[in-house]
Design a protein around this motif. Sequence first.
Motif, PDB file in Angstrom:
ATOM      1  N   LYS A 190       0.823  -1.200   0.000  1.00  0.00           N
ATOM      2  CA  LYS A 190       0.000   0.000   0.000  1.00  0.00           C
ATOM      3  C   LYS A 190       0.862   1.256   0.000  1.00  0.00           C
ATOM      4  O   LYS A 190       1.931   1.288   0.612  1.00  0.00           O
ATOM      5  N   ALA A 191       0.350   2.285  -0.666  1.00  0.00           N
ATOM      6  CA  ALA A 191       1.061   3.563  -0.697  1.00  0.00           C
ATOM      7  C   ALA A 191       0.770   4.339   0.585  1.00  0.00           C
ATOM      8  O   ALA A 191      -0.136   3.999   1.344  1.00  0.00           O
ATOM      9  N   ALA A 192       1.537   5.375   0.820  1.00  0.00           N
ATOM     10  CA  ALA A 192       1.357   6.199   2.018  1.00  0.00           C
ATOM     11  C   ALA A 192       0.019   6.923   1.969  1.00  0.00           C
ATOM     12  O   ALA A 192      -0.623   7.025   0.916  1.00  0.00           O
ATOM     13  N   ASP A 193      -0.420   7.418   3.105  1.00  0.00           N
ATOM     14  CA  ASP A 193      -1.680   8.162   3.181  1.00  0.00           C
ATOM     15  C   ASP A 193      -1.666   9.322   2.193  1.00  0.00           C
ATOM     16  O   ASP A 193      -0.678  10.057   2.084  1.00  0.00           O
ATOM     17  N   GLY A 194      -2.783   9.478   1.483  1.00  0.00           N
ATOM     18  CA  GLY A 194      -2.874  10.545   0.494  1.00  0.00           C
ATOM     19  C   GLY A 194      -2.316  10.172  -0.857  1.00  0.00           C
ATOM     20  O   GLY A 194      -2.375  10.957  -1.802  1.00  0.00           O
ATOM     21  N   MET A 195      -1.764   8.972  -0.971  1.00  0.00           N
ATOM     22  CA  MET A 195      -1.189   8.497  -2.223  1.00  0.00           C
ATOM     23  C   MET A 195      -2.006   7.312  -2.750  1.00  0.00           C
ATOM     24  O   MET A 195      -2.640   6.588  -1.982  1.00  0.00           O
ATOM     25  N   THR A 196      -1.996   7.111  -4.042  1.00  0.00           N
ATOM     26  CA  THR A 196      -2.658   5.976  -4.671  1.00  0.00           C
ATOM     27  C   THR A 196      -1.663   5.246  -5.548  1.00  0.00           C
ATOM     28  O   THR A 196      -1.089   5.842  -6.468  1.00  0.00           O
ATOM     29  N   TYR A 197      -1.449   3.961  -5.263  1.00  0.00           N
ATOM     30  CA  TYR A 197      -0.527   3.190  -6.107  1.00  0.00           C
ATOM     31  C   TYR A 197      -1.268   2.684  -7.336  1.00  0.00           C
ATOM     32  O   TYR A 197      -2.356   2.115  -7.237  1.00  0.00           O
ATOM     33  N   VAL A 198      -0.681   2.884  -8.494  1.00  0.00           N
ATOM     34  CA  VAL A 198      -1.295   2.530  -9.765  1.00  0.00           C
ATOM     35  C   VAL A 198      -0.463   1.463 -10.473  1.00  0.00           C
ATOM     36  O   VAL A 198       0.756   1.616 -10.614  1.00  0.00           O
ATOM     37  N   SER A 199      -1.138   0.403 -10.903  1.00  0.00           N
ATOM     38  CA  SER A 199      -0.468  -0.624 -11.695  1.00  0.00           C
ATOM     39  C   SER A 199      -1.539  -1.322 -12.527  1.00  0.00           C
ATOM     40  O   SER A 199      -2.210  -2.237 -12.075  1.00  0.00           O
TER      41      SER A 199
END
Length: 295
Positions: A190-199
């Motif tokens: 998971k990405a940090a708070d406020g971030m969205t990991y995209v793949s």
Amino acid sequence: MSLGDDGYGGDYEGHETRRGRGASPEGHLTRTRLPEGDGDPYGPPRRAPGRTGKPSRNLITVVGVVVLLLAAIAFVNRGGDNNGDTDNGDTGGTSTEARPTAPTGERPVEGKNNTTGIASGFAKSEQGAQSAAANYAVALASADMYNRERRHEIVPQIFTSAAAARLQPRLDKAYSAASLEKIGLDADGKAADGMTYVSRTAPLGTKVNKISGTSATVAVWCTGVFGTAGEGSKNPVTNDWFTLTLKLRWVNNDWKAESYSQKAGPAPVNSDRTASTADEIAKAVEQYGGFTYAR
């Protein structure tokens, strides 16, 4: 480039890891995409921002996620065994002619797994093998592969039981907490708070390299977006072009993978289109659903 002290990294025998344009495909590869609703059961592969005036940053952003994915594939394909890499006496020709998108009259799939959302029940045919390979490529390059629990659900759905048992521990080691940390993800992917990991990956076409009654080798030409969307991200979302090749076996009335490999390209010249904001990218991932791919 290495991911750590385990000895696996971007360069490995049989796979091209350098970014850039590859040779032109041997034909025009096409695919029919069937909409599946608003939810995306997968979550795929790589990135490429617009012109920022900092070419060195583009290189840095590509290296992060891409190296991890390449390293994972390289790592699972290491080892002294040769499972999934032999023809076991099967014979078959090669086909370099691309098939245009057109109705075949053959039902592509019978359903999908309720847990993973991956299509299943592919036809025992050349078209069925291509459909299976395309859907498996999307799942293997998805964001779910970075989460151990989800990965342990996906791998048995894609691979034969023997191959899954062999690859699972190798994938767990490749997607280690230390490796994930290097691309800005926690141990759960998971990405940090406020971030969205995209793949997210989209197959552009498939090519059957070899097929017999119970085995097939299918190459899937893909593009995708990868990275972390969010203000201040050190790993911004960019795109990538690559080819996944899967060796399939007909098992229990379905196509299952025995092994897979990846190489870079073929890739086009990047356009001058202005990159979207991190917020636009994050919303697109949440709002646009994925597809079941059928030949």
